[in-house]
Design a protein around this motif. Structure first.
Motif, PDB file in Angstrom:
ATOM      1  N   GLU A  77      -4.108  -7.886  -0.199  1.00  0.00           N
ATOM      2  CA  GLU A  77      -2.927  -7.389   0.506  1.00  0.00           C
ATOM      3  C   GLU A  77      -3.252  -6.712   1.839  1.00  0.00           C
ATOM      4  O   GLU A  77      -2.843  -5.583   2.108  1.00  0.00           O
ATOM      5  N   LEU A  97       0.499  -4.464  -5.440  1.00  0.00           N
ATOM      6  CA  LEU A  97       1.052  -3.546  -4.458  1.00  0.00           C
ATOM      7  C   LEU A  97       0.802  -2.101  -4.861  1.00  0.00           C
ATOM      8  O   LEU A  97       1.331  -1.184  -4.256  1.00  0.00           O
ATOM      9  N   HIS A 116       2.397 -12.545  -4.086  1.00  0.00           N
ATOM     10  CA  HIS A 116       2.430 -11.537  -5.139  1.00  0.00           C
ATOM     11  C   HIS A 116       3.876 -11.211  -5.451  1.00  0.00           C
ATOM     12  O   HIS A 116       4.625 -10.786  -4.565  1.00  0.00           O
ATOM     13  N   HIS A 169      -3.090 -12.191   0.777  1.00  0.00           N
ATOM     14  CA  HIS A 169      -1.922 -11.446   1.237  1.00  0.00           C
ATOM     15  C   HIS A 169      -0.761 -11.611   0.260  1.00  0.00           C
ATOM     16  O   HIS A 169      -0.635 -12.641  -0.403  1.00  0.00           O
ATOM     17  N   ALA A 170       0.121 -10.604   0.181  1.00  0.00           N
ATOM     18  CA  ALA A 170       1.275 -10.678  -0.716  1.00  0.00           C
ATOM     19  C   ALA A 170       2.246 -11.768  -0.289  1.00  0.00           C
ATOM     20  O   ALA A 170       2.839 -12.445  -1.136  1.00  0.00           O
ATOM     21  N   ASN A 198      -2.545  -5.590   4.859  1.00  0.00           N
ATOM     22  CA  ASN A 198      -1.202  -5.390   5.414  1.00  0.00           C
ATOM     23  C   ASN A 198      -1.235  -5.080   6.914  1.00  0.00           C
ATOM     24  O   ASN A 198      -0.680  -4.086   7.369  1.00  0.00           O
TER      25      ASN A 198
END
Length: 440
Positions: free
Chosen positions: A262, A2, A316, A295-296, A264
């Motif tokens: 990620e 992140l 994550h 993706h997280a 988003n």
């Protein structure tokens, strides 16, 4: 990651309070056991099946019909560091007993003549770990053609060739994110900026708002950026590595492609639609490799697992960011591995970190790694992040998020090394056909 970083990278400073959670004494006993068992187990990096592709079977990854439990590391500078910096990371991964290394394809810039601005400081001086790319770029805007272009030269894709060849020599597998969402080395933010989009935040402001509300639609729905992304994917998977003689799509050193680190996209429906479209596209070009989103996935609870062309789930985990205690994060690990059972696909904790400034950081890592190994429906883990000595001879300074892992013989290094050994001993000794534990 992140990108909870500061220093030369920009970003935000988070004043984490030191966690003072009472960890059960039993976990200290487990840690001692892990230490004494490390020398008795063969390293996962000694896998002899170097010419086979990683596959899936239920909640497991498999290699030649047997479980392949991921014990891995992340590193962010492998596509632009010097050859020595790259090989030092790979050698340290082997020393830890890791079997998979994850990285991103970067950097992305504007045009070389400046007519299309680069939205990040790609002329930054310093160390590779602190985003000094020293002239490396993979994607750029070509004003003479008025379109995206790929740098296949020695300061471009030849660095990726080198990484893949060197990982293969060490029998390490790679998870490669085709693009990064964040703007620290350009990523998707630079690509949307080619077309004048202002809908997504830049480096300095991206953490000034709640990530769950952060909005980025342009890159994921504009026909031009979607075209550029597909062109980039096609170039990458079909590229022939002159150091190995193999096209990337034919190289088993690569474990999996990730669409984006990620990515988003919001709203959620847009992210799922884009993920569905692009995983299908990658698979149409490359039937050999696994494909996932990158993706997280914490707040969305692995919602993309339902996509048929997505082979495994990723998440994550940074407990302090999500305001979770050490024990709550441990419970989240179990919950996400049970989601794997529902989907019939592996789920990988592919990033996690806990600042070493926390007094209980060693016990926390020991607890989580033990849970990930014991839970039969967990497919593995990849710690954020392994960094090695830079060309300066020093380890990078990491005084902000304090997640960096070094091959220094310290407590965390020994915990990780013991965990890889234990996973090899307990998770890769039974046939892949062993039934997964079912939910009540």
């Amino acid at each position: 990651m992140l990108w909870l970083r500061q220093g030369s990278c920009g970003g935000m400073i988070i004043d984490w309070q030191r966690a003072k959670y009472g960890l059960r004494k039993a976990w200290l006993c487990a840690l001692v056991f892990a230490f004494v068992s490390v020398s008795a187990v063969v390293s996962a990096a000694d896998d002899p099946s170097a010419t086979s592709f990683i596959k899936t079977s239920g909640t497991n990854f498999t290699l030649d019909g047997r479980p392949f439990f991921v014990t891995g590391v992340n590193n962010h500078y492998l596509t632009y560091g010097s050859p020595d910096e790259v090989t030092r990371v790979l050698d340290d991964a082997v020393a830890m007993g890791a079997n998979v290394v994850r990285t991103f394809l970067q950097p992305v810039i504007g045009s070389l003549d400046g007519s299309k601005p680069t939205i990040w400081d790609w002329r930054l001086e310093g160390e590779a770990s602190n985003l000094a790319v020293k002239g490396t770029y993979l994607l750029y805007w070509d004003p003479s053609q008025n379109r995206m272009a790929v740098n296949d030269g020695p300061d471009g894709m030849q660095k990726v060739d080198f990484l893949i060849a060197e990982a293969g020599k060490r029998r390490l597998r790679l998870i490669i994110a085709v693009l990064d969402f964040w703007a620290f080395t350009g990523g998707a933010q630079q690509m949307r900026a080619w077309y004048g989009s202002r809908d997504a935040p830049g480096v300095q402001s991206q953490y000034n708002t709640d990530l769950s509300k952060e909005k980025s639609e342009f890159f994921f729905q504009d026909p031009r950026t979607k075209r550029d992304y597909r062109t980039w994917v096609s170039h990458v998977v079909q590229r022939v590595n002159p150091l190995t003689g193999l096209a990337y799509r034919d190289d088993p050193t690569i474990m999996a492609w990730e669409l984006m680190n990620e990515g988003n996209a919001q709203p959620e429906a847009l992210r799922l639609a884009w993920t569905s479209e692009m995983t299908a596209y990658v698979k149409s070009l490359d039937p050999n490799h696994l494909v996932t989103s990158g993706h997280a996935n914490v707040e969305s609870k692995l919602s993309d697992l339902t996509i048929p062309t997505l082979d495994f789930g990723t998440w994550h985990g940074y407990p302090l960011y999500y305001k979770l205690t050490v024990q709550q994060f441990d419970s989240l690990i179990t919950e996400f591995c049970r989601l794997a059972v529902r989907a019939g696909k592996p789920v990988l904790l592919e990033e996690f970190g806990y600042a070493r400034s926390n007094e209980n950081f060693a016990q926390a890592y020991a607890m989580w790694l033990d849970t990930l190994t014991r839970e039969r429906n967990c497919a593995g883990w990849m710690v954020w992040r392994l960094v090695s000595r830079q060309d300066s001879g020093r380890y990078p300074v990491d005084e902000y998020d304090k997640f960096d892992i070094h091959n220094d013989g310290g407590p965390l290094w020994n915990i990780l090394k013991a965990a890889t050994a234990r996973a090899t001993q307990t998770r890769e000794t039974s046939p892949a056909s062993e039934p997964s534990r079912q939910l009540p």
